[in-house]
Scaffold this motif. Structure first.
Motif, PDB file in Angstrom:
ATOM      1  N   GLU A 165       0.524  -1.131  -0.256  1.00 36.97           N
ATOM      2  CA  GLU A 165      -0.211   0.051  -0.036  1.00 36.97           C
ATOM      3  C   GLU A 165       0.889   1.373  -0.210  1.00 36.97           C
ATOM      4  O   GLU A 165       0.647   2.389  -0.158  1.00 36.97           O
ATOM      5  CB  GLU A 165      -1.108   0.371   1.021  1.00 36.97           C
ATOM      6  N   LYS A 166       1.832   0.916   0.222  1.00 38.91           N
ATOM      7  CA  LYS A 166       3.007   2.370   0.571  1.00 38.91           C
ATOM      8  C   LYS A 166       4.133   2.468  -0.895  1.00 38.91           C
ATOM      9  O   LYS A 166       4.826   3.189  -0.877  1.00 38.91           O
ATOM     10  CB  LYS A 166       3.538   1.879   1.031  1.00 38.91           C
ATOM     11  N   LYS A 167       3.576   0.983  -1.947  1.00 42.09           N
ATOM     12  CA  LYS A 167       4.450   1.632  -3.512  1.00 42.09           C
ATOM     13  C   LYS A 167       4.309   3.120  -3.674  1.00 42.09           C
ATOM     14  O   LYS A 167       5.109   3.451  -4.309  1.00 42.09           O
ATOM     15  CB  LYS A 167       4.045   1.148  -3.899  1.00 42.09           C
ATOM     16  N   GLY A 168       2.823   3.474  -3.230  1.00 33.11           N
ATOM     17  CA  GLY A 168       3.009   4.841  -3.952  1.00 33.11           C
ATOM     18  C   GLY A 168       4.348   5.850  -3.989  1.00 33.11           C
ATOM     19  O   GLY A 168       3.568   7.327  -4.220  1.00 33.11           O
ATOM     20  N   GLU A 169       4.874   5.552  -2.523  1.00 29.47           N
ATOM     21  CA  GLU A 169       4.960   6.843  -2.173  1.00 29.47           C
ATOM     22  C   GLU A 169       7.355   6.593  -2.382  1.00 29.47           C
ATOM     23  O   GLU A 169       7.396   7.340  -2.508  1.00 29.47           O
ATOM     24  CB  GLU A 169       4.964   6.497  -0.222  1.00 29.47           C
ATOM     25  N   ILE A 170       7.235   5.462  -3.062  1.00 28.22           N
ATOM     26  CA  ILE A 170       8.277   5.295  -3.274  1.00 28.22           C
ATOM     27  C   ILE A 170       8.775   5.827  -4.576  1.00 28.22           C
ATOM     28  O   ILE A 170       9.969   6.593  -4.009  1.00 28.22           O
ATOM     29  CB  ILE A 170       8.997   3.958  -4.037  1.00 28.22           C
ATOM     30  N   GLU A 171       8.438   6.631  -4.922  1.00 27.84           N
ATOM     31  CA  GLU A 171       8.574   7.381  -6.093  1.00 27.84           C
ATOM     32  C   GLU A 171       9.626   8.834  -5.603  1.00 27.84           C
ATOM     33  O   GLU A 171      10.749   9.781  -6.013  1.00 27.84           O
ATOM     34  CB  GLU A 171       7.835   7.773  -7.832  1.00 27.84           C
ATOM     35  N   SER A 172       8.252   9.382  -4.662  1.00 29.97           N
ATOM     36  CA  SER A 172       8.631  10.775  -4.051  1.00 29.97           C
ATOM     37  C   SER A 172      10.147  10.003  -2.959  1.00 29.97           C
ATOM     38  O   SER A 172       9.962  11.300  -2.690  1.00 29.97           O
ATOM     39  CB  SER A 172       7.453  11.312  -3.516  1.00 29.97           C
ATOM     40  N   LEU A 173       9.876   8.993  -2.396  1.00 31.14           N
ATOM     41  CA  LEU A 173      11.069   8.753  -1.753  1.00 31.14           C
ATOM     42  C   LEU A 173      12.388   9.225  -2.487  1.00 31.14           C
ATOM     43  O   LEU A 173      13.032   9.879  -1.746  1.00 31.14           O
ATOM     44  CB  LEU A 173      10.647   7.550  -1.186  1.00 31.14           C
ATOM     45  N   MET A 174      12.128   8.696  -2.786  1.00 26.47           N
ATOM     46  CA  MET A 174      13.520   8.852  -4.226  1.00 26.47           C
ATOM     47  C   MET A 174      13.785  10.334  -4.947  1.00 26.47           C
ATOM     48  O   MET A 174      15.175  10.804  -5.030  1.00 26.47           O
ATOM     49  CB  MET A 174      13.630   7.728  -5.636  1.00 26.47           C
ATOM     50  N   LEU A 175      12.921  10.635  -5.145  1.00 27.51           N
ATOM     51  CA  LEU A 175      13.091  11.696  -5.566  1.00 27.51           C
ATOM     52  C   LEU A 175      13.616  12.966  -4.369  1.00 27.51           C
ATOM     53  O   LEU A 175      14.315  14.095  -4.985  1.00 27.51           O
ATOM     54  CB  LEU A 175      12.374  12.735  -6.217  1.00 27.51           C
ATOM     55  N   GLY A 177      15.647  11.943  -2.247  1.00 23.19           N
ATOM     56  CA  GLY A 177      16.937  11.885  -1.923  1.00 23.19           C
ATOM     57  C   GLY A 177      18.025  12.430  -3.020  1.00 23.19           C
ATOM     58  O   GLY A 177      18.310  12.760  -2.957  1.00 23.19           O
ATOM     59  N   VAL A 178      17.191  12.876  -4.394  1.00 20.66           N
ATOM     60  CA  VAL A 178      17.559  13.541  -5.343  1.00 20.66           C
ATOM     61  C   VAL A 178      17.936  14.764  -4.864  1.00 20.66           C
ATOM     62  O   VAL A 178      18.930  15.237  -4.830  1.00 20.66           O
ATOM     63  CB  VAL A 178      16.730  13.424  -6.508  1.00 20.66           C
ATOM     64  N   MET A 179      17.229  15.336  -4.483  1.00 22.58           N
ATOM     65  CA  MET A 179      16.946  16.687  -3.621  1.00 22.58           C
ATOM     66  C   MET A 179      18.527  16.833  -2.546  1.00 22.58           C
ATOM     67  O   MET A 179      18.674  17.775  -2.126  1.00 22.58           O
ATOM     68  CB  MET A 179      15.541  17.347  -3.241  1.00 22.58           C
ATOM     69  N   ASP A 180      18.330  15.689  -1.138  1.00 22.19           N
ATOM     70  CA  ASP A 180      18.612  15.610  -0.189  1.00 22.19           C
ATOM     71  C   ASP A 180      19.834  15.386  -0.344  1.00 22.19           C
ATOM     72  O   ASP A 180      21.614  16.317   0.156  1.00 22.19           O
ATOM     73  CB  ASP A 180      18.638  14.998   0.679  1.00 22.19           C
ATOM     74  N   SER A 181      19.959  14.206  -1.482  1.00 25.93           N
ATOM     75  CA  SER A 181      22.025  13.773  -2.217  1.00 25.93           C
ATOM     76  C   SER A 181      22.132  14.412  -4.136  1.00 25.93           C
ATOM     77  O   SER A 181      21.821  12.629  -4.035  1.00 25.93           O
ATOM     78  CB  SER A 181      22.010  12.691  -1.120  1.00 25.93           C
ATOM     79  N   PRO A 182      21.616  15.273  -4.382  1.00 30.96           N
ATOM     80  CA  PRO A 182      21.991  15.508  -5.764  1.00 30.96           C
ATOM     81  C   PRO A 182      23.304  15.067  -5.842  1.00 30.96           C
ATOM     82  O   PRO A 182      23.353  14.217  -7.295  1.00 30.96           O
ATOM     83  CB  PRO A 182      21.893  16.672  -6.453  1.00 30.96           C
ATOM     84  N   GLU A 183      24.169  13.962  -5.666  1.00 35.47           N
ATOM     85  CA  GLU A 183      25.785  13.756  -6.062  1.00 35.47           C
ATOM     86  C   GLU A 183      25.274  11.937  -6.167  1.00 35.47           C
ATOM     87  O   GLU A 183      25.613  11.296  -7.040  1.00 35.47           O
ATOM     88  CB  GLU A 183      26.546  13.446  -4.595  1.00 35.47           C
TER      89      GLU A 183
END
Length: 233
Positions: A165-175, A177-183
């Motif tokens: 039921e939390k699969k819908g949160e995975i994309e926002s979680l990874m994005l 990560g892009v914001m927090d750790s752009p490297e």
């Protein structure tokens, strides 16, 4: 020196002695607290460790290493990594309760460092099979150490495997990560490529494959995936 002065001097010396004793007692307690990370292996069940492939010699070496670590902690309780090393030894011995106590001690002393939270999350996931706690501690690890891309990936893996039921949160979680750790952006995009591929969402898989290739155009594996995805459209 009159009698009154003698009494005053004696009382002062007595108070000073009590203060010194009190300070010494506090120092000893603080040292004990620094090294007291849980019940130690006073009785070693070699048969139990043989079941996980450790012979007596191997076990003795690990127990000796734990004792040496305790000495180091008593000498320098500010060494964060030494707590993690001790916990990892307990985990290798399958002494998960003791490992947990060491991690808690590390968190108590170093609440802003992410590694203990992350390793606890991993232990709750794999060793205790407590998936809700693993989510809790992976989230804390991300909060404390947002530069660690593995914490985001581990949390996403738990969502995929145990909390559909939390699969819908995975994309926002990874994005996030892009914001927090752009490297580490390419790592996060690659994760999303594989995630959406498994979900049969070719549009999203293509979108993130292209983003990954923008960062690393020489990635031949990703280029092939993109070509395959486009052919499946």
């Amino acid at each position: 020196m009159n009698k009154q002065k003698k009494i005053t001097v004696i009382v002062s010396i007595g108070v000073l002695i009590l203060v010194i004793i009190g300070i010494s007692f506090w120092f000893l307690l603080s040292k004990k607290s620094d090294s007291d990370t849980g019940r130690e292996l006073t009785e070693i069940d070699y048969d139990k460790y043989a079941e996980i492939g450790y012979d007596a010699e191997k076990v003795d070496k690990l127990v000796k290493l734990i004792d040496e670590i305790d000495v180091k902690i008593s000498e320098d309780p500010t060494d964060y990594e030494i707590y993690l090393k001790k916990a990892s030894i307990y985990r290798s011995l399958h002494e998960y309760d003791l490992a947990e106590k060491v991690y808690f001690k590390a968190i108590e002393k170093f609440p802003d460092f992410g590694a203990a939270y992350g390793e606890l999350g991993e232990m709750y996931l794999g060793d205790f099979q407590d998936f809700e706690k693993s989510v809790e501690y992976f989230k804390l690890a991300i909060e404390k150490s947002p530069y660690r891309s593995d914490y985001y990936r581990w949390l996403a893996d738990v969502y995929s495997a145990k909390f559909p039921e939390k699969k819908g949160e995975i994309e926002s979680l990874m994005l996030a990560g892009v914001m927090d750790s752009p490297e580490n952006a390419a790592t996060f995009y690659s994760y999303l490529v594989n995630f959406f591929d498994k979900e049969d969402n070719m549009d999203k898989a293509i979108e993130y494959a292209m983003k990954a290739l923008e960062i690393d155009p020489s990635n031949e594996v990703m280029a092939k995936k993109l070509k395959d995805f486009q052919a499946q459209r």
